[in-house]
Design a protein around this motif. Structure first.
Motif, PDB file in Angstrom:
ATOM      1  N   SER A 197       0.836  -1.203   0.000  1.00  0.00           N
ATOM      2  CA  SER A 197       0.000   0.000   0.000  1.00  0.00           C
ATOM      3  C   SER A 197       0.869   1.250   0.000  1.00  0.00           C
ATOM      4  O   SER A 197       2.035   1.231   0.403  1.00  0.00           O
ATOM      5  CB  SER A 197      -0.935  -0.001   1.213  1.00  0.00           C
ATOM      6  OG  SER A 197      -0.191   0.040   2.406  1.00  0.00           O
TER       7      SER A 197
ATOM      8  N   LYS B 207      -1.810  -1.023  -3.422  1.00  0.00           N
ATOM      9  CA  LYS B 207      -3.016  -0.221  -3.267  1.00  0.00           C
ATOM     10  C   LYS B 207      -2.633   1.225  -3.007  1.00  0.00           C
ATOM     11  O   LYS B 207      -2.009   1.549  -1.990  1.00  0.00           O
ATOM     12  CB  LYS B 207      -3.872  -0.744  -2.118  1.00  0.00           C
ATOM     13  CG  LYS B 207      -5.186   0.015  -1.949  1.00  0.00           C
ATOM     14  CD  LYS B 207      -6.034  -0.591  -0.839  1.00  0.00           C
ATOM     15  CE  LYS B 207      -7.364   0.151  -0.709  1.00  0.00           C
ATOM     16  NZ  LYS B 207      -8.206  -0.425   0.350  1.00  0.00           N
TER      17      LYS B 207
ATOM     18  N   PRO C 248      -7.531  12.172  -6.367  1.00  0.00           N
ATOM     19  CA  PRO C 248      -8.297  11.162  -5.610  1.00  0.00           C
ATOM     20  C   PRO C 248      -8.813  10.024  -6.489  1.00  0.00           C
ATOM     21  O   PRO C 248      -8.869   8.871  -6.052  1.00  0.00           O
ATOM     22  CB  PRO C 248      -9.439  11.978  -5.007  1.00  0.00           C
ATOM     23  CG  PRO C 248      -8.855  13.346  -4.845  1.00  0.00           C
ATOM     24  CD  PRO C 248      -7.957  13.544  -6.052  1.00  0.00           C
TER      25      PRO C 248
ATOM     26  N   SER D  81      -6.936   6.647  -6.835  1.00  0.00           N
ATOM     27  CA  SER D  81      -6.966   5.635  -5.771  1.00  0.00           C
ATOM     28  C   SER D  81      -7.480   4.314  -6.349  1.00  0.00           C
ATOM     29  O   SER D  81      -8.607   4.222  -6.835  1.00  0.00           O
ATOM     30  CB  SER D  81      -7.878   6.098  -4.628  1.00  0.00           C
ATOM     31  OG  SER D  81      -7.372   7.270  -4.030  1.00  0.00           O
TER      32      SER D  81
ATOM     33  N   THR E 169      -3.721   5.057  -2.271  1.00  0.00           N
ATOM     34  CA  THR E 169      -4.781   5.914  -1.748  1.00  0.00           C
ATOM     35  C   THR E 169      -4.315   7.356  -1.868  1.00  0.00           C
ATOM     36  O   THR E 169      -3.248   7.711  -1.350  1.00  0.00           O
ATOM     37  CB  THR E 169      -5.103   5.596  -0.280  1.00  0.00           C
ATOM     38  OG1 THR E 169      -5.479   4.216  -0.170  1.00  0.00           O
ATOM     39  CG2 THR E 169      -6.245   6.478   0.222  1.00  0.00           C
TER      40      THR E 169
ATOM     41  N   SER F 226       0.134   5.704   0.450  1.00  0.00           N
ATOM     42  CA  SER F 226      -0.803   6.795   0.674  1.00  0.00           C
ATOM     43  C   SER F 226      -0.112   8.114   0.371  1.00  0.00           C
ATOM     44  O   SER F 226       0.996   8.357   0.860  1.00  0.00           O
ATOM     45  CB  SER F 226      -1.304   6.766   2.124  1.00  0.00           C
ATOM     46  OG  SER F 226      -2.251   7.774   2.347  1.00  0.00           O
TER      47      SER F 226
ATOM     48  N   TYR G  65      -9.959  -0.838 -10.117  1.00  0.00           N
ATOM     49  CA  TYR G  65     -10.913  -0.362  -9.127  1.00  0.00           C
ATOM     50  C   TYR G  65     -11.682  -1.560  -8.574  1.00  0.00           C
ATOM     51  O   TYR G  65     -11.809  -2.596  -9.252  1.00  0.00           O
ATOM     52  CB  TYR G  65     -11.900   0.622  -9.741  1.00  0.00           C
ATOM     53  CG  TYR G  65     -11.294   1.928 -10.194  1.00  0.00           C
ATOM     54  CD1 TYR G  65     -11.357   2.325 -11.528  1.00  0.00           C
ATOM     55  CD2 TYR G  65     -10.660   2.781  -9.291  1.00  0.00           C
ATOM     56  CE1 TYR G  65     -10.820   3.527 -11.946  1.00  0.00           C
ATOM     57  CE2 TYR G  65     -10.118   3.990  -9.706  1.00  0.00           C
ATOM     58  CZ  TYR G  65     -10.198   4.350 -11.037  1.00  0.00           C
ATOM     59  OH  TYR G  65      -9.666   5.539 -11.444  1.00  0.00           O
TER      60      TYR G  65
ATOM     61  N   ASN H  70      -5.247  11.035  -0.859  1.00  0.00           N
ATOM     62  CA  ASN H  70      -6.092  11.745   0.096  1.00  0.00           C
ATOM     63  C   ASN H  70      -6.339  13.186  -0.343  1.00  0.00           C
ATOM     64  O   ASN H  70      -5.403  13.883  -0.725  1.00  0.00           O
ATOM     65  CB  ASN H  70      -5.443  11.735   1.477  1.00  0.00           C
ATOM     66  CG  ASN H  70      -5.225  10.328   1.983  1.00  0.00           C
ATOM     67  OD1 ASN H  70      -6.165   9.557   2.114  1.00  0.00           O
ATOM     68  ND2 ASN H  70      -3.975   9.985   2.262  1.00  0.00           N
TER      69      ASN H  70
END
Lengths: 115, 112
Positions: free
Chosen positions: A10, A110, A82, A85, A112, A12, A39, A114
């Motif tokens: 992951s 993954k 965004p 993601s 993400t 972020s 997705y 923000n």
């Protein structure tokens, strides 16, 4: 033995910043590399690719870099949004086992982004 | 949109029952593939086809068989489903001259 590795499950990042997704491979016979975005509840979609004769390929906000000596490629997304993601899969093809007919996928990262 | 459909999109079945998943394409591509996606494993190739009646195994082919009697359809059969075959199954096609594969929407299979 895993031939294509995505070591970060992951990542972020903040909206507007750069996202860098990494991928390593072990088979020196691979000569074509691809990134897919997925997705939830949808099939993977092709994003960008690069041939081993190049070291960079760019498409809008997405750039893939290939370092053959290190057997490493990376996907840069600038600026991140965004809507980026998703899970990103690295894939490779080529070599003596199936050649360009088959792709070998990493386990995915993954991302993400923000707001 | 590469003109790929998969059916059914969702299926719940019991251990030991046979299951067939269908992949249909509308553009006469030579290559078709079946993958499964599981958490922690990414996408793994089950079987693929390089023409009518021409198929080959992928890395996780045990417990699965395939058939391709016409260009547009590639069937994946679980002869006797097991709980370890609970997964999301994706079909893909490839243009002959290119390395890129294009995926269908997936089938979520649950084996109880």
């Amino acid at each position: 033995d895993q031939q294509v590795k995505q070591n970060s499950p992951s990542l972020s990042v903040q909206e507007g910043r750069i996202s860098i997704l990494n991928c390593d491979y072990t088979n020196s016979m691979f000569d074509y590399f691809l990134w897919y975005k997925k997705y939830p509840a949808e099939g993977p979609t092709f994003l960008i690719s690069i041939s081993s004769i190049k070291d960079k390929n760019e498409d809008g906000r997405f750039t893939v870099f290939l370092n053959k000596s290190a057997k490493h490629l990376s996907l840069h997304i600038v600026p991140s949004q965004p809507g980026d993601s998703a899970v990103y899969f690295c894939a490779a093809s080529g070599g003596t086992q199936g050649g360009s007919e088959k792709l070998v996928f990493g386990k995915g990262t993954k991302l993400t982004v923000n707001p | 949109d590469a003109g790929i459909t998969q059916s059914p999109r969702h299926k719940v079945t019991e251990t030991g029952t046979p299951v067939t998943l269908r992949c249909h394409q509308t553009e006469n591509h030579r290559y078709m593939y079946w993958y499964r996606q599981d958490p922690g494993h990414g996408l793994r190739l089950i079987h693929y086809s390089y023409g009518v009646k021409d198929t080959d195994k992928g890395e996780v082919s045990d417990g699965y068989s395939v058939s391709r009697s016409k260009t547009e359809d590639f069937l994946l059969t679980l002869e006797s489903a097991t709980s370890s075959q609970t997964s999301v199954y994706f079909c893909a096609i490839k243009f002959s001259s290119y390395n890129e594969q294009f995926f269908g929407p997936g089938t979520r299979l649950t084996v109880l």
